[in-house]
Design a protein around this motif. Structure first.
Motif, short mmCIF file in Angstrom:
data_model
loop_
_atom_site.label_atom_id
_atom_site.label_comp_id
_atom_site.label_asym_id
_atom_site.label_seq_id
_atom_site.Cartn_x
_atom_site.Cartn_y
_atom_site.Cartn_z
N ARG A 121 -25.35 7.93 -6.78
CA ARG A 121 -26.59 8.06 -7.52
C ARG A 121 -27.06 9.52 -7.53
O ARG A 121 -26.53 10.38 -6.81
N TRP A 122 -28.06 9.78 -8.32
CA TRP A 122 -28.58 11.13 -8.48
C TRP A 122 -29.02 11.70 -7.14
O TRP A 122 -29.78 11.09 -6.39
N SER A 123 -28.56 12.90 -6.83
CA SER A 123 -28.91 13.55 -5.57
C SER A 123 -30.26 14.24 -5.63
O SER A 123 -30.86 14.54 -4.59
N GLY A 124 -30.74 14.54 -6.84
CA GLY A 124 -31.98 15.28 -7.01
C GLY A 124 -31.80 16.78 -6.97
O GLY A 124 -32.75 17.54 -7.15
N GLU A 125 -30.56 17.22 -6.77
CA GLU A 125 -30.29 18.65 -6.64
C GLU A 125 -30.36 19.38 -7.97
O GLU A 125 -30.75 20.56 -8.04
N ASN A 126 -29.96 18.73 -9.06
CA ASN A 126 -30.09 19.31 -10.39
C ASN A 126 -30.19 18.16 -11.40
O ASN A 126 -30.11 17.00 -11.03
N SER A 127 -30.35 18.50 -12.66
CA SER A 127 -30.50 17.49 -13.71
C SER A 127 -29.39 17.59 -14.75
O SER A 127 -29.62 17.33 -15.94
N TYR A 128 -28.19 17.94 -14.31
CA TYR A 128 -27.06 18.04 -15.23
C TYR A 128 -26.40 16.66 -15.41
O TYR A 128 -25.25 16.45 -15.02
N PHE A 129 -27.16 15.75 -15.98
CA PHE A 129 -26.68 14.37 -16.07
C PHE A 129 -25.53 14.24 -17.08
O PHE A 129 -24.41 13.89 -16.71
N VAL A 130 -25.81 14.49 -18.36
CA VAL A 130 -24.80 14.32 -19.40
C VAL A 130 -24.93 15.47 -20.40
O VAL A 130 -26.04 15.89 -20.75
N SER A 131 -23.81 15.96 -20.86
CA SER A 131 -23.79 16.90 -21.97
C SER A 131 -22.52 16.65 -22.76
O SER A 131 -21.52 16.16 -22.22
N GLY A 132 -22.57 16.91 -24.06
CA GLY A 132 -21.41 16.63 -24.89
C GLY A 132 -21.32 17.53 -26.09
O GLY A 132 -22.34 17.96 -26.65
N ASN A 133 -20.10 17.84 -26.48
CA ASN A 133 -19.83 18.54 -27.73
C ASN A 133 -18.60 17.91 -28.33
O ASN A 133 -18.10 16.89 -27.84
N MET A 134 -18.09 18.47 -29.40
CA MET A 134 -16.95 17.85 -30.08
C MET A 134 -15.65 18.03 -29.31
O MET A 134 -14.65 17.38 -29.61
N GLU A 135 -15.65 18.90 -28.32
CA GLU A 135 -14.43 19.16 -27.55
C GLU A 135 -14.35 18.34 -26.25
O GLU A 135 -13.26 18.08 -25.74
N SER A 136 -15.51 17.93 -25.72
CA SER A 136 -15.47 17.23 -24.44
C SER A 136 -16.80 16.53 -24.16
O SER A 136 -17.84 16.83 -24.77
N LEU A 137 -16.74 15.61 -23.20
CA LEU A 137 -17.91 14.91 -22.69
C LEU A 137 -17.97 15.17 -21.19
O LEU A 137 -16.98 15.00 -20.49
N GLN A 138 -19.15 15.60 -20.70
CA GLN A 138 -19.29 15.95 -19.29
C GLN A 138 -20.44 15.15 -18.66
O GLN A 138 -21.51 15.05 -19.26
#
Length: 277
Positions: free
Chosen positions: A210-227
């Motif tokens: 689960r979320w650690s609370g250390e940062n808010s880099y949950f989801v990001s996406g572009n046409m080249e990849s999903l992170q």
């Protein structure tokens, strides 16, 4: 304060305790709510007792001096609530159905057959998901078996959705893992999602991160990849544009272990389920 249910037989039990074990019940009313009750068999009569007295009382009931003690047994508060809800009246003496601890964990209804999840997976996942998703059916929004391997198609199928999604992956090592995301996947310049997002792995035992609370880099996406997850040397879960190559590293967002047996993996099958009314 102790709580008594259906007090018709409580006096009888009180007399029993006073006569055969006066040190257990001395009228002390300053104890907190305990997790055990004494219940009369075939009746709806219960008396709350302290947890640290259970062993002594159980011994008395198993080896009673007074034959009337055979009518009593130790039960839990949870079991008592269940019994009271099942009984139509105090006089009901019908046998109660067998109780299973997992009865509350009702499996979600799937709109389609999953090639990656069975009841074992669903049982573990459903209790991790936020309350707002409970009780709703799960709809298959994307599957490599149905729609082919394309991140672009995955995004297209997510368009217009406004509900959480469950990403499930099976790699070439037959390991199942993935992520629950609070928002549907989309192309975005910035990270999105909430602390409801988590990673999970059946490798082979179930683990959730689960979320650690250390940062808010949950989801990001572009046409080249999903992170999903980040902030360190790699992403918690990363997929390429063909949904074929992937990687999983420990990341500050979830403090997770790598989800696959290898940090770099090949996708065998992938499904995305959306939870909506």
């Amino acid at each position: 304060m102790g709580v008594a249910y259906s007090v018709g037989e409580v006096d009888h039990l009180y007399t029993f305790f006073v006569q055969w074990s006066p040190d257990i019940y001395k009228g002390n009313k300053k104890h907190q709510q305990p997790p055990y009750l004494i219940g009369e068999k075939h009746q709806n009569h219960y008396l709350v007792v302290e947890k640290d007295k259970v062993a002594v009382i159980n011994k008395l009931l198993n080896n009673p001096v007074n034959p009337s003690a055979k009518n009593w047994k130790i039960i839990t508060v949870k079991d008592t609530k269940r019994r009271l809800s099942l009984c139509s009246s105090e006089d009901s003496e019908a046998e109660e159905p067998e109780y299973h601890e997992d009865v509350d964990n009702i499996l979600p209804v799937l709109s389609d057959h999953s090639h990656l999840m069975d009841d074992h997976h669903l049982e573990r996942l459903v209790v991790q998901m936020p309350p707002r998703t409970q009780g709703y059916p799960w709809h298959l929004a994307y599957s490599t078996a149905v729609h082919g391997s394309s991140l672009k198609t995955l995004y297209r199928n997510m368009a217009g959705l406004d509900s959480p999604v469950l990403l499930v992956i099976k790699d070439m090592q037959k390991k199942v893992f993935g992520a629950f995301c609070s928002d549907p996947f989309r192309v975005s310049k910035y990270c999105y999602g909430t602390g409801e997002t988590f990673l999970f792995s059946f490798n082979p035992d179930f683990q959730s991160y689960r979320w650690s609370g250390e940062n808010s880099y949950f989801v990001s996406g572009n046409m080249e990849s999903l992170q999903i997850g980040g902030g360190g040397g790699g992403f918690g879960l990363w997929l390429d544009a063909d949904l074929y190559h992937g990687s999983s590293f420990s990341c500050p967002t979830f403090h997770n272990a790598p989800l696959s047996t290898q940090e770099d993996f090949i996708v065998q099958d992938l499904e995305v389920w959306t939870v909506q009314n």
